[in-house]
Design a protein around this motif. Structure first.
Motif, PDB file in Angstrom:
ATOM      1  N   ILE A  56      27.509  35.329  -5.840  1.00 26.99           N
ATOM      2  CA  ILE A  56      28.284  35.611  -5.003  1.00 26.99           C
ATOM      3  C   ILE A  56      27.737  36.391  -3.604  1.00 26.99           C
ATOM      4  CG2 ILE A  56      30.467  37.186  -4.040  1.00 26.99           C
ATOM      5  CD1 ILE A  56      31.751  36.566  -6.931  1.00 26.99           C
ATOM      6  N   ALA A  57      26.884  37.345  -4.004  1.00 19.57           N
ATOM      7  CA  ALA A  57      26.229  38.352  -3.021  1.00 19.57           C
ATOM      8  C   ALA A  57      25.160  37.562  -2.201  1.00 19.57           C
ATOM      9  CB  ALA A  57      25.556  39.663  -3.744  1.00 19.57           C
ATOM     10  N   VAL A  58      24.465  36.725  -2.967  1.00 21.05           N
ATOM     11  CA  VAL A  58      23.597  35.940  -2.528  1.00 21.05           C
ATOM     12  C   VAL A  58      24.050  34.808  -1.486  1.00 21.05           C
ATOM     13  CG1 VAL A  58      21.934  33.864  -3.076  1.00 21.05           C
ATOM     14  CG2 VAL A  58      21.796  35.969  -4.173  1.00 21.05           C
ATOM     15  N   LEU A  59      25.241  34.211  -1.917  1.00 21.06           N
ATOM     16  CA  LEU A  59      25.787  33.445  -1.116  1.00 21.06           C
ATOM     17  C   LEU A  59      26.427  33.885   0.191  1.00 21.06           C
ATOM     18  CD1 LEU A  59      28.131  31.214  -3.386  1.00 21.06           C
ATOM     19  CD2 LEU A  59      25.858  30.616  -2.596  1.00 21.06           C
ATOM     20  N   GLU A  60      26.934  35.338  -0.002  1.00 18.03           N
ATOM     21  CA  GLU A  60      27.650  35.744   1.152  1.00 18.03           C
ATOM     22  C   GLU A  60      26.480  36.239   2.142  1.00 18.03           C
ATOM     23  OE1 GLU A  60      31.055  37.890   0.917  1.00 18.03           O
ATOM     24  OE2 GLU A  60      32.208  36.230  -0.548  1.00 18.03           O
ATOM     25  N   GLU A  98      18.527  48.264 -10.202  1.00 19.40           N
ATOM     26  CA  GLU A  98      18.383  48.442  -8.935  1.00 19.40           C
ATOM     27  C   GLU A  98      17.110  47.667  -8.689  1.00 19.40           C
ATOM     28  OE1 GLU A  98      19.867  53.094  -8.009  1.00 19.40           O
ATOM     29  OE2 GLU A  98      17.880  52.653  -8.265  1.00 19.40           O
ATOM     30  N   THR A  99      16.088  47.531  -9.517  1.00 19.96           N
ATOM     31  CA  THR A  99      14.982  46.555  -8.806  1.00 19.96           C
ATOM     32  C   THR A  99      15.510  45.339  -8.577  1.00 19.96           C
ATOM     33  OG1 THR A  99      13.501  48.002 -10.311  1.00 19.96           O
ATOM     34  CG2 THR A  99      12.919  45.932  -9.839  1.00 19.96           C
ATOM     35  N   ILE A 100      16.321  44.681  -9.589  1.00 16.95           N
ATOM     36  CA  ILE A 100      16.913  43.360  -9.299  1.00 16.95           C
ATOM     37  C   ILE A 100      17.364  43.303  -7.954  1.00 16.95           C
ATOM     38  CG2 ILE A 100      18.391  41.414 -10.087  1.00 16.95           C
ATOM     39  CD1 ILE A 100      16.016  42.137 -11.922  1.00 16.95           C
ATOM     40  N   LEU A 101      18.279  44.169  -7.533  1.00 18.77           N
ATOM     41  CA  LEU A 101      18.870  43.815  -6.223  1.00 18.77           C
ATOM     42  C   LEU A 101      17.851  44.197  -5.201  1.00 18.77           C
ATOM     43  CD1 LEU A 101      22.186  45.934  -7.142  1.00 18.77           C
ATOM     44  CD2 LEU A 101      21.723  43.493  -7.314  1.00 18.77           C
ATOM     45  N   GLU A 102      17.026  45.118  -5.242  1.00 22.76           N
ATOM     46  CA  GLU A 102      15.816  45.134  -4.270  1.00 22.76           C
ATOM     47  C   GLU A 102      15.116  43.766  -4.026  1.00 22.76           C
ATOM     48  OE1 GLU A 102      13.940  48.876  -4.837  1.00 22.76           O
ATOM     49  OE2 GLU A 102      15.779  49.820  -4.783  1.00 22.76           O
ATOM     50  N   ARG A 103      14.560  43.255  -5.019  1.00 18.96           N
ATOM     51  CA  ARG A 103      13.931  42.015  -5.165  1.00 18.96           C
ATOM     52  C   ARG A 103      14.511  40.829  -4.278  1.00 18.96           C
ATOM     53  NH1 ARG A 103      10.078  42.210  -9.320  1.00 18.96           N
ATOM     54  NH2 ARG A 103       9.275  44.402  -9.305  1.00 18.96           N
ATOM     55  N   LEU A 104      16.070  40.881  -4.578  1.00 19.46           N
ATOM     56  CA  LEU A 104      16.846  40.004  -3.871  1.00 19.46           C
ATOM     57  C   LEU A 104      17.379  40.551  -2.496  1.00 19.46           C
ATOM     58  CD1 LEU A 104      19.207  38.974  -6.801  1.00 19.46           C
ATOM     59  CD2 LEU A 104      17.437  37.537  -5.970  1.00 19.46           C
ATOM     60  N   GLU A 105      16.723  41.413  -2.054  1.00 21.85           N
ATOM     61  CA  GLU A 105      17.121  41.919  -0.912  1.00 21.85           C
ATOM     62  C   GLU A 105      18.518  42.141  -0.399  1.00 21.85           C
ATOM     63  OE1 GLU A 105      14.149  41.115   2.136  1.00 21.85           O
ATOM     64  OE2 GLU A 105      13.411  39.480   0.864  1.00 21.85           O
ATOM     65  N   GLY A 144      26.753  26.888   7.588  1.00 16.17           N
ATOM     66  CA  GLY A 144      27.257  26.685   6.028  1.00 16.17           C
ATOM     67  C   GLY A 144      26.248  26.553   4.980  1.00 16.17           C
ATOM     68  N   SER A 145      25.206  26.464   5.422  1.00 16.93           N
ATOM     69  CA  SER A 145      23.955  26.347   4.299  1.00 16.93           C
ATOM     70  C   SER A 145      23.653  27.626   3.892  1.00 16.93           C
ATOM     71  CB  SER A 145      22.626  25.546   4.968  1.00 16.93           C
ATOM     72  OG  SER A 145      22.135  26.477   6.125  1.00 16.93           O
ATOM     73  N   ILE A 146      23.016  27.912   2.856  1.00 20.49           N
ATOM     74  CA  ILE A 146      22.485  28.928   2.063  1.00 20.49           C
ATOM     75  C   ILE A 146      20.928  29.053   2.120  1.00 20.49           C
ATOM     76  CG2 ILE A 146      22.785  30.478   0.166  1.00 20.49           C
ATOM     77  CD1 ILE A 146      25.361  29.937   1.654  1.00 20.49           C
ATOM     78  N   THR A 147      20.304  30.118   2.582  1.00 20.14           N
ATOM     79  CA  THR A 147      18.950  30.497   2.530  1.00 20.14           C
ATOM     80  C   THR A 147      18.808  30.982   1.175  1.00 20.14           C
ATOM     81  OG1 THR A 147      18.809  30.780   4.768  1.00 20.14           O
ATOM     82  CG2 THR A 147      17.160  31.794   3.296  1.00 20.14           C
ATOM     83  N   ILE A 148      17.709  30.480   0.283  1.00 21.66           N
ATOM     84  CA  ILE A 148      17.414  31.086  -0.939  1.00 21.66           C
ATOM     85  C   ILE A 148      16.692  32.114  -0.778  1.00 21.66           C
ATOM     86  CG2 ILE A 148      16.449  30.567  -3.244  1.00 21.66           C
ATOM     87  CD1 ILE A 148      17.369  27.543  -2.691  1.00 21.66           C
ATOM     88  N   PRO A 149      17.042  33.427  -1.508  1.00 22.62           N
ATOM     89  CA  PRO A 149      15.965  34.383  -1.386  1.00 22.62           C
ATOM     90  C   PRO A 149      14.615  34.141  -1.975  1.00 22.62           C
ATOM     91  CG  PRO A 149      18.188  35.184  -2.510  1.00 22.62           C
ATOM     92  CD  PRO A 149      18.264  33.602  -2.242  1.00 22.62           C
ATOM     93  N   ALA A 150      13.735  34.714  -1.227  1.00 18.33           N
ATOM     94  CA  ALA A 150      12.272  34.415  -1.552  1.00 18.33           C
ATOM     95  C   ALA A 150      12.045  34.535  -3.173  1.00 18.33           C
ATOM     96  CB  ALA A 150      11.340  35.339  -0.863  1.00 18.33           C
ATOM     97  N   ALA A 151      12.467  35.416  -3.687  1.00 15.06           N
ATOM     98  CA  ALA A 151      12.380  35.963  -5.122  1.00 15.06           C
ATOM     99  C   ALA A 151      12.763  34.702  -6.277  1.00 15.06           C
ATOM    100  CB  ALA A 151      13.004  37.224  -5.936  1.00 15.06           C
ATOM    101  N   LEU A 152      13.742  33.991  -5.546  1.00 17.17           N
ATOM    102  CA  LEU A 152      14.526  33.098  -6.302  1.00 17.17           C
ATOM    103  C   LEU A 152      13.660  31.524  -6.407  1.00 17.17           C
ATOM    104  CD1 LEU A 152      18.086  33.734  -6.427  1.00 17.17           C
ATOM    105  CD2 LEU A 152      16.486  34.515  -8.189  1.00 17.17           C
TER     106      LEU A 152
END
Length: 423
Positions: free
Chosen positions: A391-395, A305-312, A402-410
């Motif tokens: 997939i989840a990050v892209l969507e 779960e921590t992984i998903l929370e860090r990726l928001e 059409g651009s993708i914002t990169i999550p801060a954790a990555l």
């Protein structure tokens, strides 16, 4: 795998446990075969005792210079019976083992009744779904428009259910895997491990993939199997071992490609990357003392779960019902991530406690002090599936252009890059 002694002691309870899974009683058939096996063993021991006694009588007769022909004929008859039982005993053993190996684990009492995923129970919800001010696209639409996701090229190379990622998307996939490993090894106490992707029959049997799920696997021409998950290799590191209690719990993690034939999924999720023959996953495996496995199951699930929370990324924790719980598990939590392009939650992690079921199949034990060795408990979980995280990050992080914002954790893993745009 189940212990026939336990079934012998409480056949009715065993059948009740199977009924929780919707499986008809099998204890009568098992115990009948077990009785035949034990009778064959008892007969063999009886014949051996008779043979020893007869050999003594023949020796005495020879010393007395008496005729031993009748005694020797009796000895030949006993020897023939023993030779027949020499084959019968192993045959019955193999039959019983084969029957036991195909019976799933008994479920924890907390597992709810139900037939399929529609009956799973939601235990927790985290995160807020993003409110998009524009039409939301699915990951494959985004990836192809960026020029960084190539399905036709993958089909040319290998056929359906493969993907070629390019440029920033390939790097983003790598970043996700490295991020997950770093969190699990530095914060959750898992030891990073590199394992074989090809394994033998015994290894697949140990974690329950064989014999029941052979059609879901890929096999090489020399008889090895491509792993469907690193759980197979990581858990079997304990196979045949007697571990010191002081070394438990063992917590292992690996980032590997995984290979699945998807034999039962024809027509499902044919677009995009949701259901692939080859994908990357970070696997978590714990090997514990029996009394610690329940708490370890909660701990492992929380690590995922921590992984998903860090990726928001919004997600929910589901307790799987009886009909949806896997073959080896007594209890499973699924983490499902929100996928806005499909307007639904999709599984991204599955964390299971198998208790001693796998350990008994692979003879993995531990010893506390001078006590008799006992079977360990094994647990496994995704920490998490890299392709589905992509997939989840892209969507969830898509923009109107059409651009993708990169999550801060990555971003540290992407050289500080904040956005992915068309190639």
């Amino acid at each position: 795998m189940h212990d026939i002694k336990t079934i012998r002691d409480d056949a009715a309870g065993f059948d009740v446990g199977l009924a929780h899974r919707g499986i008809l009683p099998v204890s009568k058939e098992l115990l009948e075969l077990d009785e035949q096996r034990r009778a064959a063993l008892a007969k063999q021991q009886e014949l051996q005792a008779s043979r020893n006694a007869l050999a003594k009588r023949i020796g005495e007769a020879k010393r007395a210079k008496a005729d031993t022909a009748e005694l020797e004929a009796e000895g030949a008859k006993i020897r023939a019976e023993m030779e027949a039982l020499d084959a019968e005993g192993p045959r019955l053993d193999a039959l019983l083992r084969d029957m036991l190996s195909k019976i799933p684990n008994l479920l924890d009492a907390a597992v709810p009744e139900g037939r399929d995923e529609a009956d799973n129970k939601m235990l927790k919800h985290w995160g807020e779904k993003r409110d998009f001010a524009f039409p939301v696209k699915q990951h494959f639409e985004l990836g192809e428009a960026l020029g960084l996701m190539d399905f036709s090229g993958a089909a040319k190379l290998a056929g359906a259910r493969f993907t070629v990622l390019k440029g920033a998307l390939a790097r983003l996939e790598r970043a996700l895997g490295q991020f997950m490993l770093d969190v699990h090894t530095t914060e959750h106490g898992y030891s990073e491990t590199t394992v074989p992707l090809l394994v033998n029959d015994a290894t697949m049997f140990g974690t329950g993939q064989l014999p029941k799920f052979a059609e879901d696997l890929f096999q090489t021409t020399d008889g090895r199997w491509l792993i469907p998950t690193a759980e197979v290799s990581l858990t079997n590191l304990a196979a045949g071992e007697i571990l010191p209690a002081a070394k438990l719990p063992m917590r292992l993690t690996a980032l590997t490609p995984c290979f699945r034939s998807e034999a039962g999924s024809a027509g499902r999720d044919v677009r995009g990357m949701l259901r692939q023959h080859q994908f990357h996953k970070v696997e978590l495996v714990s090997i514990t003392k029996p009394e610690e496995s329940g708490a370890e199951h909660e701990r492992m699930t929380r690590a995922a779960e921590t992984i998903l929370e860090r990726l928001e990324l919004p997600y929910r924790r589901m307790l799987l019902c009886a009909g949806d719980t896997g073959f080896s598990a007594v209890k499973t939590y699924d983490l499902e991530v929100w996928v806005p392009g499909q307007e639904t939650y999709r599984e991204i992690s599955s964390c299971s406690n198998t208790r001693a079921f796998q350990a008994r199949r692979m003879n993995a034990r531990y010893r506390a002090g001078e006590a008799k060795p006992d079977f360990v408990h094994t647990l496994n979980g995704s920490g998490v599936a890299v392709g589905r995280a992509l997939i989840a990050v892209l969507e969830n992080y898509q923009n109107e252009d059409g651009s993708i914002t990169i999550p801060a954790a990555l971003r540290p893993y992407m050289g500080g890059q904040e956005k992915i745009t068309a190639a």
